[in-house]
Design a protein around this motif. Structure first.
Motif, mmCIF file in Angstrom:
data_model
loop_
_atom_site.group_PDB
_atom_site.id
_atom_site.type_symbol
_atom_site.label_atom_id
_atom_site.label_comp_id
_atom_site.label_asym_id
_atom_site.label_seq_id
_atom_site.Cartn_x
_atom_site.Cartn_y
_atom_site.Cartn_z
ATOM 1 N N VAL A 87 0.786 -1.184 0.020
ATOM 2 C CA VAL A 87 -0.152 0.066 -0.112
ATOM 3 C C VAL A 87 1.007 1.306 0.007
ATOM 4 C CG1 VAL A 87 -1.882 -1.199 1.213
ATOM 5 C CG2 VAL A 87 -0.401 0.044 2.572
ATOM 6 N N CYS A 88 0.062 2.315 -0.474
ATOM 7 C CA CYS A 88 1.060 3.637 -0.592
ATOM 8 C C CYS A 88 -0.044 4.604 -0.762
ATOM 9 C CB CYS A 88 1.987 3.633 -1.688
ATOM 10 S SG CYS A 88 3.111 4.891 -1.616
ATOM 11 N N ALA A 89 -0.148 6.083 -0.182
ATOM 12 C CA ALA A 89 -0.818 6.924 -0.542
ATOM 13 C C ALA A 89 -0.954 7.546 -1.887
ATOM 14 C CB ALA A 89 -0.535 8.099 0.642
ATOM 15 N N LEU A 90 -2.045 7.487 -2.387
ATOM 16 C CA LEU A 90 -2.198 8.008 -3.620
ATOM 17 C C LEU A 90 -1.501 9.211 -4.164
ATOM 18 C CD1 LEU A 90 -3.707 7.529 -6.365
ATOM 19 C CD2 LEU A 90 -5.647 8.890 -5.926
ATOM 20 N N ASP A 91 -1.193 10.263 -3.517
ATOM 21 C CA ASP A 91 -0.375 11.175 -3.729
ATOM 22 C C ASP A 91 1.051 10.874 -3.811
ATOM 23 O OD1 ASP A 91 -0.534 10.941 -0.903
ATOM 24 O OD2 ASP A 91 0.427 12.937 -0.620
ATOM 25 N N VAL A 92 1.606 9.919 -3.116
ATOM 26 C CA VAL A 92 2.596 9.452 -3.286
ATOM 27 C C VAL A 92 3.234 8.621 -4.453
ATOM 28 C CG1 VAL A 92 4.766 8.129 -2.148
ATOM 29 C CG2 VAL A 92 3.223 9.480 -0.702
ATOM 30 N N LEU A 93 2.063 7.879 -4.784
ATOM 31 C CA LEU A 93 2.107 7.019 -5.935
ATOM 32 C C LEU A 93 2.094 7.868 -7.200
ATOM 33 C CD1 LEU A 93 -0.548 4.244 -5.376
ATOM 34 C CD2 LEU A 93 2.037 4.015 -5.393
ATOM 35 N N LEU A 94 1.244 9.256 -7.209
ATOM 36 C CA LEU A 94 1.141 9.935 -8.518
ATOM 37 C C LEU A 94 2.549 10.835 -8.535
ATOM 38 C CD1 LEU A 94 -2.305 11.227 -7.994
ATOM 39 C CD2 LEU A 94 -1.437 9.748 -9.665
ATOM 40 N N LYS A 95 3.045 11.014 -7.355
ATOM 41 C CA LYS A 95 4.438 11.625 -7.506
ATOM 42 C C LYS A 95 5.724 10.638 -7.923
ATOM 43 C CE LYS A 95 7.704 14.260 -4.845
ATOM 44 N NZ LYS A 95 8.346 14.541 -3.463
ATOM 45 N N ARG A 96 5.563 9.491 -7.637
ATOM 46 C CA ARG A 96 6.538 8.461 -7.990
ATOM 47 C C ARG A 96 6.414 8.046 -9.528
ATOM 48 N NH1 ARG A 96 6.117 3.976 -3.280
ATOM 49 N NH2 ARG A 96 7.218 5.020 -1.791
ATOM 50 N N GLU A 97 4.946 8.104 -9.846
ATOM 51 C CA GLU A 97 4.725 8.122 -11.379
ATOM 52 C C GLU A 97 5.326 9.158 -12.353
ATOM 53 O OE1 GLU A 97 0.516 6.542 -13.386
ATOM 54 O OE2 GLU A 97 0.480 9.008 -13.186
ATOM 55 N N GLU A 98 5.082 10.304 -11.875
ATOM 56 C CA GLU A 98 5.561 11.591 -12.649
ATOM 57 C C GLU A 98 7.145 11.397 -12.744
ATOM 58 O OE1 GLU A 98 5.653 16.263 -11.961
ATOM 59 O OE2 GLU A 98 4.105 15.299 -11.239
ATOM 60 N N GLU A 99 7.860 11.279 -11.450
ATOM 61 C CA GLU A 99 9.286 11.123 -11.281
ATOM 62 C C GLU A 99 10.067 10.056 -12.063
ATOM 63 O OE1 GLU A 99 9.940 10.977 -6.999
ATOM 64 O OE2 GLU A 99 9.500 13.186 -6.815
ATOM 65 N N ARG A 100 9.597 9.053 -12.075
ATOM 66 C CA ARG A 100 9.984 7.940 -12.557
ATOM 67 C C ARG A 100 9.878 8.075 -14.213
ATOM 68 N NH1 ARG A 100 8.303 2.953 -8.526
ATOM 69 N NH2 ARG A 100 9.449 3.800 -6.839
ATOM 70 N N GLY A 101 9.039 8.509 -14.668
ATOM 71 C CA GLY A 101 8.747 8.747 -16.153
ATOM 72 C C GLY A 101 8.686 7.389 -16.944
ATOM 73 N N ASP A 102 8.769 6.232 -16.518
ATOM 74 C CA ASP A 102 8.470 4.924 -17.477
ATOM 75 C C ASP A 102 7.148 4.158 -16.869
ATOM 76 O OD1 ASP A 102 9.305 4.122 -14.648
ATOM 77 O OD2 ASP A 102 10.721 2.682 -15.209
ATOM 78 N N TRP A 103 6.408 4.863 -16.324
ATOM 79 C CA TRP A 103 4.804 4.303 -16.038
ATOM 80 C C TRP A 103 3.811 4.770 -16.900
ATOM 81 C CZ3 TRP A 103 4.030 4.584 -10.016
ATOM 82 C CH2 TRP A 103 4.811 3.616 -9.338
ATOM 83 N N CYS A 104 3.010 4.152 -17.161
ATOM 84 C CA CYS A 104 2.033 4.996 -18.153
ATOM 85 C C CYS A 104 1.238 6.057 -17.512
ATOM 86 C CB CYS A 104 0.952 3.729 -18.916
ATOM 87 S SG CYS A 104 1.878 2.712 -19.858
ATOM 88 N N VAL A 105 0.818 6.989 -17.823
ATOM 89 C CA VAL A 105 0.396 7.960 -17.088
ATOM 90 C C VAL A 105 -1.187 7.458 -16.920
ATOM 91 C CG1 VAL A 105 -0.783 10.153 -17.214
ATOM 92 C CG2 VAL A 105 1.625 9.829 -18.133
ATOM 93 N N GLY A 106 -1.450 7.615 -15.590
ATOM 94 C CA GLY A 106 -2.587 7.192 -15.002
ATOM 95 C C GLY A 106 -2.744 5.728 -14.450
ATOM 96 N N SER A 107 -1.349 4.783 -14.669
ATOM 97 C CA SER A 107 -1.413 3.598 -14.273
ATOM 98 C C SER A 107 -1.263 3.738 -12.596
ATOM 99 C CB SER A 107 -0.220 2.843 -14.771
ATOM 100 O OG SER A 107 0.819 3.195 -14.473
ATOM 101 N N ALA A 108 -0.935 4.448 -11.891
ATOM 102 C CA ALA A 108 -0.658 4.538 -10.408
ATOM 103 C C ALA A 108 -2.113 4.753 -9.909
ATOM 104 C CB ALA A 108 0.189 5.686 -10.026
#
Length: 104
Positions: A45-66
């Protein structure tokens, strides 16, 4: 995936499936394919705001997948162990999983 997991396990291998399951059908198929053996489940588990920040920072996740993973995760409860990767380091999360599942 289920057949390959069973094949590997039956050959004596330990198997870890690192996958976000988002449907009851897929979850049930995986559990059923391992019967009569028990599948240990880990709820990451992880807070959604943290997941969204990680998604943006990593850049290798499909936008919206988090957000999709967060929203549609199945099942929502009933896991053998739960770790919060927003509050635990990777090594602390791994240690909690090990202590719960293997250091009995």
């Amino acid at each position: 995936m289920c057949e390959k997991v069973r094949e590997l396990y039956s050959a004596g291998n330990g198997v870890i499936i690192d996958h976000v399951i988002t449907s009851e059908r897929i979850y049930d198929q995986l559990i059923d394919s391992m019967a009569p053996d028990k599948v240990d489940t880990v709820h990451i588990v992880c807070a959604l705001d943290v997941l969204l920040k990680r998604e943006e920072e990593r850049g290798d996740w499909c936008v919206g997948s988090a957000e999709a993973s967060f929203t549609y995760l199945y099942p929502k409860e009933g896991y053998d162990v739960e770790v919060d990767t927003g509050n635990l380091s990777s090594s602390a999360a791994a240690q909690k999983i090990f202590d719960t599942l293997f250091a009995k």
